[in-house]
Design a protein around this motif. Structure first.
Motif, PDB file in Angstrom:
ATOM      1  N   LEU A 285       0.830  -1.198   0.000  1.00  0.00           N
ATOM      2  CA  LEU A 285       0.000   0.000   0.000  1.00  0.00           C
ATOM      3  C   LEU A 285       0.871   1.258   0.000  1.00  0.00           C
ATOM      4  O   LEU A 285       0.657   2.186  -0.778  1.00  0.00           O
ATOM      5  CB  LEU A 285      -0.919  -0.008   1.218  1.00  0.00           C
ATOM      6  CG  LEU A 285      -2.103   0.947   1.197  1.00  0.00           C
ATOM      7  CD1 LEU A 285      -3.028   0.619   0.033  1.00  0.00           C
ATOM      8  CD2 LEU A 285      -2.854   0.887   2.514  1.00  0.00           C
ATOM      9  N   VAL A 286       1.870   1.276   0.879  1.00  0.00           N
ATOM     10  CA  VAL A 286       2.770   2.425   0.963  1.00  0.00           C
ATOM     11  C   VAL A 286       3.741   2.429  -0.208  1.00  0.00           C
ATOM     12  O   VAL A 286       4.056   3.478  -0.778  1.00  0.00           O
ATOM     13  CB  VAL A 286       3.539   2.408   2.297  1.00  0.00           C
ATOM     14  CG1 VAL A 286       4.560   3.538   2.348  1.00  0.00           C
ATOM     15  CG2 VAL A 286       2.563   2.515   3.468  1.00  0.00           C
ATOM     16  N   GLY A 287       4.205   1.246  -0.584  1.00  0.00           N
ATOM     17  CA  GLY A 287       5.191   1.143  -1.653  1.00  0.00           C
ATOM     18  C   GLY A 287       4.696   1.653  -2.984  1.00  0.00           C
ATOM     19  O   GLY A 287       5.472   2.180  -3.792  1.00  0.00           O
ATOM     20  N   SER A 288       3.390   1.526  -3.238  1.00  0.00           N
ATOM     21  CA  SER A 288       2.850   2.014  -4.512  1.00  0.00           C
ATOM     22  C   SER A 288       3.053   3.509  -4.660  1.00  0.00           C
ATOM     23  O   SER A 288       3.200   4.025  -5.766  1.00  0.00           O
ATOM     24  CB  SER A 288       1.362   1.668  -4.617  1.00  0.00           C
ATOM     25  OG  SER A 288       0.604   2.330  -3.616  1.00  0.00           O
ATOM     26  N   ARG A 289       3.088   4.226  -3.535  1.00  0.00           N
ATOM     27  CA  ARG A 289       3.334   5.682  -3.587  1.00  0.00           C
ATOM     28  C   ARG A 289       4.784   5.965  -3.970  1.00  0.00           C
ATOM     29  O   ARG A 289       5.065   6.896  -4.727  1.00  0.00           O
ATOM     30  CB  ARG A 289       3.023   6.318  -2.223  1.00  0.00           C
ATOM     31  CG  ARG A 289       1.618   6.037  -1.706  1.00  0.00           C
ATOM     32  CD  ARG A 289       0.539   6.614  -2.615  1.00  0.00           C
ATOM     33  NE  ARG A 289      -0.800   6.373  -2.099  1.00  0.00           N
ATOM     34  CZ  ARG A 289      -1.557   5.345  -2.421  1.00  0.00           C
ATOM     35  NH1 ARG A 289      -1.083   4.413  -3.243  1.00  0.00           N
ATOM     36  NH2 ARG A 289      -2.767   5.207  -1.925  1.00  0.00           N
ATOM     37  N   PHE A 290       5.708   5.167  -3.430  1.00  0.00           N
ATOM     38  CA  PHE A 290       7.117   5.352  -3.776  1.00  0.00           C
ATOM     39  C   PHE A 290       7.362   5.043  -5.251  1.00  0.00           C
ATOM     40  O   PHE A 290       8.156   5.706  -5.918  1.00  0.00           O
ATOM     41  CB  PHE A 290       8.004   4.455  -2.905  1.00  0.00           C
ATOM     42  CG  PHE A 290       8.136   4.902  -1.487  1.00  0.00           C
ATOM     43  CD1 PHE A 290       8.924   5.993  -1.159  1.00  0.00           C
ATOM     44  CD2 PHE A 290       7.467   4.243  -0.467  1.00  0.00           C
ATOM     45  CE1 PHE A 290       9.056   6.427   0.154  1.00  0.00           C
ATOM     46  CE2 PHE A 290       7.586   4.660   0.855  1.00  0.00           C
ATOM     47  CZ  PHE A 290       8.374   5.754   1.164  1.00  0.00           C
ATOM     48  N   VAL A 291       6.677   4.009  -5.758  1.00  0.00           N
ATOM     49  CA  VAL A 291       6.871   3.621  -7.146  1.00  0.00           C
ATOM     50  C   VAL A 291       6.418   4.709  -8.105  1.00  0.00           C
ATOM     51  O   VAL A 291       6.953   4.847  -9.211  1.00  0.00           O
ATOM     52  CB  VAL A 291       6.120   2.297  -7.433  1.00  0.00           C
ATOM     53  CG1 VAL A 291       6.189   1.936  -8.908  1.00  0.00           C
ATOM     54  CG2 VAL A 291       6.718   1.167  -6.610  1.00  0.00           C
ATOM     55  N   LEU A 292       5.442   5.503  -7.689  1.00  0.00           N
ATOM     56  CA  LEU A 292       4.981   6.603  -8.533  1.00  0.00           C
ATOM     57  C   LEU A 292       5.987   7.752  -8.584  1.00  0.00           C
ATOM     58  O   LEU A 292       5.898   8.618  -9.448  1.00  0.00           O
ATOM     59  CB  LEU A 292       3.633   7.135  -8.019  1.00  0.00           C
ATOM     60  CG  LEU A 292       2.410   6.224  -8.248  1.00  0.00           C
ATOM     61  CD1 LEU A 292       1.202   6.758  -7.487  1.00  0.00           C
ATOM     62  CD2 LEU A 292       2.105   6.106  -9.732  1.00  0.00           C
ATOM     63  N   ARG A 293       6.955   7.758  -7.658  1.00  0.00           N
ATOM     64  CA  ARG A 293       7.877   8.890  -7.552  1.00  0.00           C
ATOM     65  C   ARG A 293       9.345   8.522  -7.754  1.00  0.00           C
ATOM     66  O   ARG A 293      10.159   9.395  -8.069  1.00  0.00           O
ATOM     67  CB  ARG A 293       7.721   9.547  -6.175  1.00  0.00           C
ATOM     68  CG  ARG A 293       6.377  10.249  -6.003  1.00  0.00           C
ATOM     69  CD  ARG A 293       6.138  10.659  -4.557  1.00  0.00           C
ATOM     70  NE  ARG A 293       4.945  11.487  -4.439  1.00  0.00           N
ATOM     71  CZ  ARG A 293       3.707  11.008  -4.410  1.00  0.00           C
ATOM     72  NH1 ARG A 293       3.503   9.708  -4.500  1.00  0.00           N
ATOM     73  NH2 ARG A 293       2.679  11.830  -4.306  1.00  0.00           N
ATOM     74  N   LEU A 294       9.694   7.260  -7.560  1.00  0.00           N
ATOM     75  CA  LEU A 294      11.096   6.843  -7.620  1.00  0.00           C
ATOM     76  C   LEU A 294      11.294   5.773  -8.686  1.00  0.00           C
ATOM     77  O   LEU A 294      10.350   5.065  -9.051  1.00  0.00           O
ATOM     78  CB  LEU A 294      11.538   6.294  -6.255  1.00  0.00           C
ATOM     79  CG  LEU A 294      11.486   7.271  -5.077  1.00  0.00           C
ATOM     80  CD1 LEU A 294      11.764   6.527  -3.775  1.00  0.00           C
ATOM     81  CD2 LEU A 294      12.479   8.398  -5.271  1.00  0.00           C
TER      82      LEU A 294
END
Length: 394
Positions: free
Chosen positions: A257-266
């Motif tokens: 859930l949290v990792g999907s946010r990082f994938v959108l930015r990194l």
């Protein structure tokens, strides 16, 4: 880096539901293997054949997927996979001999492979740049539902009902999703034309394939045998150890859930390295723990890292497939199949000789193998990015 966008529509939620149902079955059945060993009076090595059965199903799904998609299209293949998983859940209700449970494991894994591979290709095509995040969210949903599964199964065991009723829930959930899809008129679109059976995938894809093989080995070893290790090394009861698998799944839910946010930015590769490192730290804590609370904490951290291994690897596989997403996800089934078949059998064979605790040292070996494959991939991608401008300048 400009954040990528992820727009969730009815198709997105439908695919999420398919993955979630398979996740419930997978995470519900995994901690059952030690219970089957007690029920069927077999060794760890024989009980691990259920992992081999899942491997056979995974390979079958990869072999069948290209021809099935050509003939029937993505929609029918995905729905057919869901029907296979539901049928297996019902079949296990009356199945007790080893041959019967192994057979249903093969059927379920084949159906699950069709679901996962079909949905992965759909999400990658449908969301384009946001595909990695969508795949991560889909797997987060599977982890959320999978978090419940060991608790339900463990509660049934504790109540004297056994583990089978908890898995039978899958059939009802599949029927409900099918009804909703018809009522809401949600259709799975067709993808790009699938390459012929002789289609070739580039070298970067095969590096991702190796990583999937390694991380799949990590996940299946933990899912199938961590309950056994908790019973023998951290003094956890059988029912408690079965339910404790939820510690990994809970970490995976949060991580995805949290990792999907990082994938959108990194960059995806950078996030993959971070995930592998986190899994290693969590495993170290779990492995040295001799009391339940510390072992469970380590498993939560392992879950946080493991959360992104599969969705990121699948996104990398599709992005390095030279425009052949369906062929790529079909080929990744072989990696998943081999990991499900070989890794738990190897760990169980070692565990029968030295115990599950020492045997679990295979896990960090698999993590290192994945990291090496991704490092080589990053080097090749960087080298290619330098060559392309030079070629254009000429």
């Amino acid at each position: 880096m400009v954040p990528r966008l992820l727009a969730r529509d009815r198709l997105t939620w439908l695919t999420y539901a398919h993955i979630a149902i398979w996740g419930y079955f997978l995470y519900g059945f995994s901690p059952v293997v030690p219970l089957l060993r007690d029920e069927q009076h077999t060794s760890r090595t024989v009980a691990s054949l259920h992992g081999t059965a899942f491997a056979v199903g995974g390979v079958l799904s990869g072999l069948l997927l290209p021809s099935l998609i050509r003939r029937f299209g993505r929609a029918r293949v995905i729905w057919g996979g869901l029907a296979g998983v539901a049928l297996s859940a019902v079949g296990l209700l009356a199945s007790h001999p080893l041959a019967a449970t192994l057979t249903w494991a093969v059927v379920a894994s084949t159906g699950g492979g069709l679901i996962v591979n079909g949905v992965t290709a759909v999400l990658a095509d449908h969301h384009r740049d946001g595909g990695a995040a969508a795949i991560s969210e889909a797997n987060a949903g599977a982890s959320a539902v999978g978090l419940i599964a060991p608790l339900v199964v463990g509660s049934g065991v504790a109540a004297g009902l056994g583990w089978r009723p908890g898995l039978a829930i899958v059939a009802g959930a599949a029927g409900l999703v099918a009804v909703l899809a018809v009522v809401l008129r949600v259709r799975v679109p067709t993808g790009p034309p699938l390459e012929t059976a002789g289609g070739r995938l580039p070298t970067p894809f095969w590096l991702v394939w190796v990583s999937i093989l390694a991380t799949g080995s990590v996940e299946v070893c933990l899912n199938l045998w961590v309950a056994d290790a908790l019973r023998t090394h951290a003094q956890v009861s059988p029912a408690g150890a079965t339910a404790a698998v939820s510690a990994i799944i809970g970490g995976m839910f949060v991580g995805r859930l949290v990792g999907s946010r990082f994938v959108l930015r990194l960059p995806t590769i950078s996030v993959m390295f971070a995930a592998l490192s986190l899994s290693g730290v969590g495993f170290a804590v779990f492995w040295v723990a001799t009391v339940p609370w510390l072992a469970l904490f380590g498993l939560v951290v392992v879950g946080l890292g493991n959360a992104l291994h599969y969705p990121l690897s699948m996104a990398l596989a599709v992005s390095h497939s030279a425009g052949q997403p369906d062929l790529a996800v079909a080929r990744t089934s072989y990696a998943v199949g081999v990991s499900f078949g070989v890794a738990p059998f190897l760990l169980a064979a070692v565990a029968d000789r030295v115990g599950p605790h020492l045997a679990f040292l295979l896990v960090p070996v698999f993590l290192v193998l994945s990291a090496v494959a991704i490092a080589v991939l990053r080097h090749r991608v960087a080298a290619a990015s330098l060559v392309s401008p030079l070629a254009r300048s000429r």
